[in-house]
Design a protein around this motif. Structure first.
Motif, PDB file in Angstrom:
ATOM      1  N   PRO A   1      39.726  26.846  16.977  1.00  0.00           N
ATOM      2  CA  PRO A   1      39.744  28.281  17.318  1.00  0.00           C
ATOM      3  C   PRO A   1      38.951  29.147  16.341  1.00  0.00           C
ATOM      4  N   GLY A   2      39.083  28.864  15.045  1.00  0.00           N
ATOM      5  CA  GLY A   2      38.337  29.629  14.055  1.00  0.00           C
ATOM      6  C   GLY A   2      36.838  29.395  14.161  1.00  0.00           C
ATOM      7  N   ILE A   3      36.437  28.161  14.441  1.00  0.00           N
ATOM      8  CA  ILE A   3      35.019  27.839  14.594  1.00  0.00           C
ATOM      9  C   ILE A   3      34.433  28.566  15.796  1.00  0.00           C
ATOM     10  N   LEU A   4      35.203  28.699  16.858  1.00  0.00           N
ATOM     11  CA  LEU A   4      34.729  29.426  18.040  1.00  0.00           C
ATOM     12  C   LEU A   4      34.452  30.897  17.701  1.00  0.00           C
ATOM     13  N   LEU A   5      35.321  31.497  16.889  1.00  0.00           N
ATOM     14  CA  LEU A   5      35.114  32.892  16.498  1.00  0.00           C
ATOM     15  C   LEU A   5      33.910  33.034  15.573  1.00  0.00           C
ATOM     16  N   ILE A   6      33.698  32.057  14.689  1.00  0.00           N
ATOM     17  CA  ILE A   6      32.524  32.079  13.815  1.00  0.00           C
ATOM     18  C   ILE A   6      31.244  31.945  14.644  1.00  0.00           C
ATOM     19  N   THR A   7      31.304  31.148  15.706  1.00  0.00           N
ATOM     20  CA  THR A   7      30.151  30.991  16.601  1.00  0.00           C
ATOM     21  C   THR A   7      29.752  32.338  17.200  1.00  0.00           C
ATOM     22  N   ILE A   8      30.745  33.091  17.642  1.00  0.00           N
ATOM     23  CA  ILE A   8      30.476  34.411  18.228  1.00  0.00           C
ATOM     24  C   ILE A   8      29.917  35.360  17.168  1.00  0.00           C
ATOM     25  N   ALA A   9      30.530  35.355  15.986  1.00  0.00           N
ATOM     26  CA  ALA A   9      30.094  36.257  14.915  1.00  0.00           C
ATOM     27  C   ALA A   9      28.659  35.977  14.494  1.00  0.00           C
ATOM     28  N   SER A  10      28.255  34.706  14.479  1.00  0.00           N
ATOM     29  CA  SER A  10      26.879  34.377  14.113  1.00  0.00           C
ATOM     30  C   SER A  10      25.916  34.683  15.251  1.00  0.00           C
TER      31      SER A  10
ATOM     32  N   PHE B   1      36.507  39.251  22.754  1.00  0.00           N
ATOM     33  CA  PHE B   1      36.081  39.243  21.349  1.00  0.00           C
ATOM     34  C   PHE B   1      34.560  39.346  21.257  1.00  0.00           C
ATOM     35  N   THR B   2      33.853  38.640  22.149  1.00  0.00           N
ATOM     36  CA  THR B   2      32.389  38.694  22.166  1.00  0.00           C
ATOM     37  C   THR B   2      31.902  40.101  22.487  1.00  0.00           C
ATOM     38  N   LEU B   3      32.497  40.722  23.503  1.00  0.00           N
ATOM     39  CA  LEU B   3      32.093  42.082  23.863  1.00  0.00           C
ATOM     40  C   LEU B   3      32.380  43.070  22.737  1.00  0.00           C
ATOM     41  N   ALA B   4      33.536  42.901  22.087  1.00  0.00           N
ATOM     42  CA  ALA B   4      33.883  43.805  20.979  1.00  0.00           C
ATOM     43  C   ALA B   4      32.866  43.700  19.850  1.00  0.00           C
ATOM     44  N   LEU B   5      32.528  42.467  19.442  1.00  0.00           N
ATOM     45  CA  LEU B   5      31.569  42.298  18.354  1.00  0.00           C
ATOM     46  C   LEU B   5      30.155  42.683  18.785  1.00  0.00           C
ATOM     47  N   THR B   6      29.835  42.466  20.064  1.00  0.00           N
ATOM     48  CA  THR B   6      28.502  42.834  20.545  1.00  0.00           C
ATOM     49  C   THR B   6      28.286  44.331  20.467  1.00  0.00           C
ATOM     50  N   TRP B   7      29.302  45.119  20.845  1.00  0.00           N
ATOM     51  CA  TRP B   7      29.155  46.571  20.754  1.00  0.00           C
ATOM     52  C   TRP B   7      29.077  47.026  19.300  1.00  0.00           C
ATOM     53  N   ILE B   8      29.727  46.272  18.394  1.00  0.00           N
ATOM     54  CA  ILE B   8      29.537  46.557  16.968  1.00  0.00           C
ATOM     55  C   ILE B   8      28.082  46.289  16.589  1.00  0.00           C
TER      56      ILE B   8
ATOM     57  N   CYS C   1      41.326  43.170  20.091  1.00  0.00           N
ATOM     58  CA  CYS C   1      40.064  43.031  20.829  1.00  0.00           C
ATOM     59  C   CYS C   1      39.742  44.297  21.615  1.00  0.00           C
ATOM     60  N   VAL C   2      40.733  44.802  22.353  1.00  0.00           N
ATOM     61  CA  VAL C   2      40.506  45.998  23.173  1.00  0.00           C
ATOM     62  C   VAL C   2      40.262  47.213  22.280  1.00  0.00           C
ATOM     63  N   GLY C   3      41.054  47.343  21.207  1.00  0.00           N
ATOM     64  CA  GLY C   3      40.888  48.477  20.298  1.00  0.00           C
ATOM     65  C   GLY C   3      39.505  48.497  19.656  1.00  0.00           C
ATOM     66  N   ILE C   4      39.066  47.338  19.140  1.00  0.00           N
ATOM     67  CA  ILE C   4      37.737  47.250  18.531  1.00  0.00           C
ATOM     68  C   ILE C   4      36.659  47.527  19.568  1.00  0.00           C
ATOM     69  N   LEU C   5      36.847  46.982  20.770  1.00  0.00           N
ATOM     70  CA  LEU C   5      35.871  47.171  21.857  1.00  0.00           C
ATOM     71  C   LEU C   5      35.696  48.650  22.202  1.00  0.00           C
ATOM     72  N   VAL C   6      36.808  49.353  22.358  1.00  0.00           N
ATOM     73  CA  VAL C   6      36.746  50.772  22.740  1.00  0.00           C
ATOM     74  C   VAL C   6      36.084  51.601  21.644  1.00  0.00           C
ATOM     75  N   VAL C   7      36.518  51.412  20.392  1.00  0.00           N
ATOM     76  CA  VAL C   7      35.954  52.190  19.285  1.00  0.00           C
ATOM     77  C   VAL C   7      34.471  51.875  19.108  1.00  0.00           C
TER      78      VAL C   7
END
Length: 253
Positions: free
Chosen positions: A62-71, A149-156, A233-239
């Motif tokens: 699970p952690g590796i999947l999140l690192i994949t998205i972050a990279s 999570f991907t959408l939230a980080l993408t908008w960041i 996820c939703v909070g980060i996405l909206v902000v």
């Protein structure tokens, strides 16, 4: 108006995806680092880490999947910065296209590219022994969390992509996001951490997301973790969406 926006976004999405298919190496490169990290932790450190589970790859994934998205989202900022500097945004603004269609095309391209990278990481994890007897509903829940999570980080990523002064600055923001899973329950239980670090690890978004995905994969009770994960996820996405759209309006006005 809505039909016009959807049609324009679809056309521009096709353009962005063609660029990705012409540089497949970016998608593969995005997956290489998480895969290398997974291989190193499972085969080098895994035997020395006590997580209370039989399979460290099951615990780690699970952690590796999140690192994949972050990279992966670093490339979103890079593509946005490149289009902005080359005048593509102004060119589309001079045409009868929906104002935010080009931005949404980049966001959806990020989602598609990251899902491909996640699929590569999952295939490698399966080859390394990852197994889950979770039902289809649990798998769909995991996919839903990863998409959010991907959408939230993408908008960041959109924010530095539009506001950075250099290409290095556009993608450098992703480094803290890649490092964040190391300060969570992704690699070791938070109970093994010293006091202040444990307090931070237990109350940052990655831990609840990792715990929720891990529980879904192992058919364990998810408790409040899934609701906390969704709230993050939703909070980060909206902000991030509101800040990104504000940045876009100021930059393109």
């Amino acid at each position: 108006m809505t039909r016009h926006f959807i049609g324009d976004t679809a056309v521009l999405l096709g353009r962005s995806l063609r660029h990705v298919t012409r540089s497949v190496d970016t998608v593969i490169t995005t997956a290489i680092m998480p895969v290398a990290m997974m291989l190193m932790f499972v085969y080098v450190f895994g035997g020395a880490i006590n997580t209370g589970t039989d399979s460290y790859v099951n615990y780690l994934l699970p952690g590796i999947l999140l690192i994949t998205i972050a990279s992966g989202i670093a490339y979103t900022a890079f593509r946005l910065f490149t289009d902005l500097k080359s005048g593509v945004f102004e060119r589309f603004q001079s045409m009868p296209t929906a104002r935010s269609a080009v931005l949404w095309a980049h966001v959806l391209t990020s989602l598609v590219a990251n899902l491909i990278s996640l699929a590569i990481v999952m295939l490698v994890a399966l080859a390394m022994g990852f197994r889950s007897s979770a039902p289809v509903t649990a798998w769909l829940s995991v996919v839903g969390i990863l998409i959010l999570f991907t959408l939230a980080l993408t908008w960041i990523a959109v924010i530095p992509g539009l506001s950075a002064k250099t290409v290095e600055g556009a993608s450098a923001f992703s480094y803290p996001l890649i490092f964040l899973p190391f300060l969570s329950s992704a690699f070791v239980p938070t109970a093994t951490m010293p006091g202040p670090l444990r307090l931070f690890a237990e109350h940052q978004p990655v831990t609840s997301i990792v715990n929720a995905i891990r529980a879904l994969f192992t058919e364990q009770p998810v408790g409040t973790d899934i609701w906390t994960a969704l709230a993050w996820c939703v909070g980060i996405l909206v902000v991030a969406y509101l800040l990104a759209m504000n940045t876009y309006r100021r930059r393109i006005a």
